[in-house]
Design a protein around this motif. Structure first.
Motif, PDB file in Angstrom:
ATOM      1  N   GLY A   1       4.825  -5.526  11.098  1.00 61.55           N
ATOM      2  CA  GLY A   1       4.854  -6.722  10.267  1.00 61.55           C
ATOM      3  C   GLY A   1       3.617  -7.548  10.567  1.00 61.55           C
ATOM      4  O   GLY A   1       3.204  -7.646  11.726  1.00 61.55           O
ATOM      5  N   VAL A   2       3.005  -8.115   9.533  1.00 59.29           N
ATOM      6  CA  VAL A   2       1.792  -8.915   9.728  1.00 59.29           C
ATOM      7  C   VAL A   2       1.950 -10.241   8.993  1.00 59.29           C
ATOM      8  O   VAL A   2       2.016 -10.265   7.766  1.00 59.29           O
ATOM      9  N   THR A   3       2.023 -11.344   9.756  1.00 53.55           N
ATOM     10  CA  THR A   3       1.990 -12.654   9.115  1.00 53.55           C
ATOM     11  C   THR A   3       0.521 -12.949   8.799  1.00 53.55           C
ATOM     12  O   THR A   3      -0.365 -12.549   9.542  1.00 53.55           O
ATOM     13  N   GLY A   4       0.285 -13.617   7.675  1.00 48.83           N
ATOM     14  CA  GLY A   4      -1.097 -13.898   7.294  1.00 48.83           C
ATOM     15  C   GLY A   4      -1.832 -12.661   6.817  1.00 48.83           C
ATOM     16  O   GLY A   4      -3.059 -12.595   6.870  1.00 48.83           O
ATOM     17  N   ALA A   5      -1.102 -11.669   6.334  1.00 47.16           N
ATOM     18  CA  ALA A   5      -1.693 -10.383   5.958  1.00 47.16           C
ATOM     19  C   ALA A   5      -2.753 -10.479   4.865  1.00 47.16           C
ATOM     20  O   ALA A   5      -3.659  -9.657   4.806  1.00 47.16           O
ATOM     21  N   THR A   6      -2.662 -11.493   4.023  1.00 49.35           N
ATOM     22  CA  THR A   6      -3.632 -11.613   2.928  1.00 49.35           C
ATOM     23  C   THR A   6      -4.826 -12.479   3.306  1.00 49.35           C
ATOM     24  O   THR A   6      -5.717 -12.694   2.497  1.00 49.35           O
ATOM     25  N   GLY A   7      -4.862 -12.964   4.544  1.00 49.31           N
ATOM     26  CA  GLY A   7      -5.966 -13.793   5.010  1.00 49.31           C
ATOM     27  C   GLY A   7      -7.081 -12.973   5.637  1.00 49.31           C
ATOM     28  O   GLY A   7      -7.025 -11.736   5.705  1.00 49.31           O
ATOM     29  N   LEU A   8      -8.091 -13.659   6.127  1.00 54.58           N
ATOM     30  CA  LEU A   8      -9.274 -13.016   6.698  1.00 54.58           C
ATOM     31  C   LEU A   8      -8.925 -12.133   7.896  1.00 54.58           C
ATOM     32  O   LEU A   8      -9.252 -10.949   7.930  1.00 54.58           O
ATOM     33  N   VAL A   9      -8.249 -12.691   8.882  1.00 52.60           N
ATOM     34  CA  VAL A   9      -7.901 -11.929  10.089  1.00 52.60           C
ATOM     35  C   VAL A   9      -6.785 -10.934   9.788  1.00 52.60           C
ATOM     36  O   VAL A   9      -6.869  -9.755  10.139  1.00 52.60           O
ATOM     37  N   GLY A  10      -5.724 -11.408   9.137  1.00 53.76           N
ATOM     38  CA  GLY A  10      -4.597 -10.532   8.823  1.00 53.76           C
ATOM     39  C   GLY A  10      -4.990  -9.344   7.977  1.00 53.76           C
ATOM     40  O   GLY A  10      -4.483  -8.233   8.175  1.00 53.76           O
ATOM     41  N   GLY A  11      -5.902  -9.537   7.040  1.00 52.51           N
ATOM     42  CA  GLY A  11      -6.366  -8.428   6.201  1.00 52.51           C
ATOM     43  C   GLY A  11      -7.040  -7.332   7.014  1.00 52.51           C
ATOM     44  O   GLY A  11      -6.879  -6.140   6.740  1.00 52.51           O
ATOM     45  N   GLN A  12      -7.779  -7.737   8.035  1.00 47.78           N
ATOM     46  CA  GLN A  12      -8.429  -6.758   8.915  1.00 47.78           C
ATOM     47  C   GLN A  12      -7.392  -6.021   9.762  1.00 47.78           C
ATOM     48  O   GLN A  12      -7.517  -4.823  10.008  1.00 47.78           O
ATOM     49  N   VAL A  13      -6.371  -6.733  10.204  1.00 51.57           N
ATOM     50  CA  VAL A  13      -5.292  -6.102  10.975  1.00 51.57           C
ATOM     51  C   VAL A  13      -4.547  -5.094  10.099  1.00 51.57           C
ATOM     52  O   VAL A  13      -4.249  -3.981  10.533  1.00 51.57           O
ATOM     53  N   VAL A  14      -4.259  -5.480   8.853  1.00 55.76           N
ATOM     54  CA  VAL A  14      -3.592  -4.560   7.922  1.00 55.76           C
ATOM     55  C   VAL A  14      -4.430  -3.308   7.727  1.00 55.76           C
ATOM     56  O   VAL A  14      -3.920  -2.185   7.823  1.00 55.76           O
ATOM     57  N   ALA A  15      -5.715  -3.474   7.470  1.00 52.99           N
ATOM     58  CA  ALA A  15      -6.594  -2.319   7.246  1.00 52.99           C
ATOM     59  C   ALA A  15      -6.615  -1.402   8.464  1.00 52.99           C
ATOM     60  O   ALA A  15      -6.543  -0.172   8.338  1.00 52.99           O
ATOM     61  N   ALA A  16      -6.706  -1.984   9.659  1.00 60.04           N
ATOM     62  CA  ALA A  16      -6.743  -1.180  10.886  1.00 60.04           C
ATOM     63  C   ALA A  16      -5.419  -0.458  11.104  1.00 60.04           C
ATOM     64  O   ALA A  16      -5.403   0.717  11.503  1.00 60.04           O
ATOM     65  N   ALA A  17      -4.310  -1.137  10.855  1.00 56.25           N
ATOM     66  CA  ALA A  17      -2.994  -0.514  11.036  1.00 56.25           C
ATOM     67  C   ALA A  17      -2.799   0.643  10.065  1.00 56.25           C
ATOM     68  O   ALA A  17      -2.322   1.721  10.446  1.00 56.25           O
ATOM     69  N   LEU A  18      -3.182   0.444   8.802  1.00 60.89           N
ATOM     70  CA  LEU A  18      -3.068   1.521   7.820  1.00 60.89           C
ATOM     71  C   LEU A  18      -3.971   2.695   8.185  1.00 60.89           C
ATOM     72  O   LEU A  18      -3.558   3.856   8.096  1.00 60.89           O
TER      73      LEU A  18
END
Length: 85
Positions: free
Chosen positions: A6-23
């Motif tokens: 789960g990623v809070t702030g997933a559509t933001g600058l930092v969260g988007g990078q976390v989502v990309a790395a996790a995927l």
């Protein structure tokens, strides 16, 4: 071993990078987004990817617990840029 993240702030600058790395690492991602009465989203676009979404206010512990059901881990990235300065 793939996990559901789960990623809070997933559509933001930092969260988007976390989502990309996790995927990229092969994990399943759930974007935890703030409530928006004008939009009920079950998916959100993050960069080039579309991921499932759940809604919860960061100030609502019960809603956050509900949103995180099934997640093996959670990255708290909401408002990260403001917090980091």
């Amino acid at each position: 071993c793939a996990v559901k993240v789960g990623v809070t702030g997933a559509t933001g600058l930092v969260g988007g990078q976390v989502v990309a790395a996790a995927l990229a690492a092969g994990h399943e991602v759930l974007a935890i987004t703030r409530p928006d009465p004008d939009r009920r989203r079950t998916q959100v676009r993050v960069g080039a990817d579309t991921v499932p979404a759940a809604t919860a206010a960061l100030t609502d512990p019960a809603a956050l617990r509900q949103a995180m059901i099934g997640c093996d881990a959670v990255w708290a990235c909401a408002d990260a840029c403001r917090l980091l300065g």
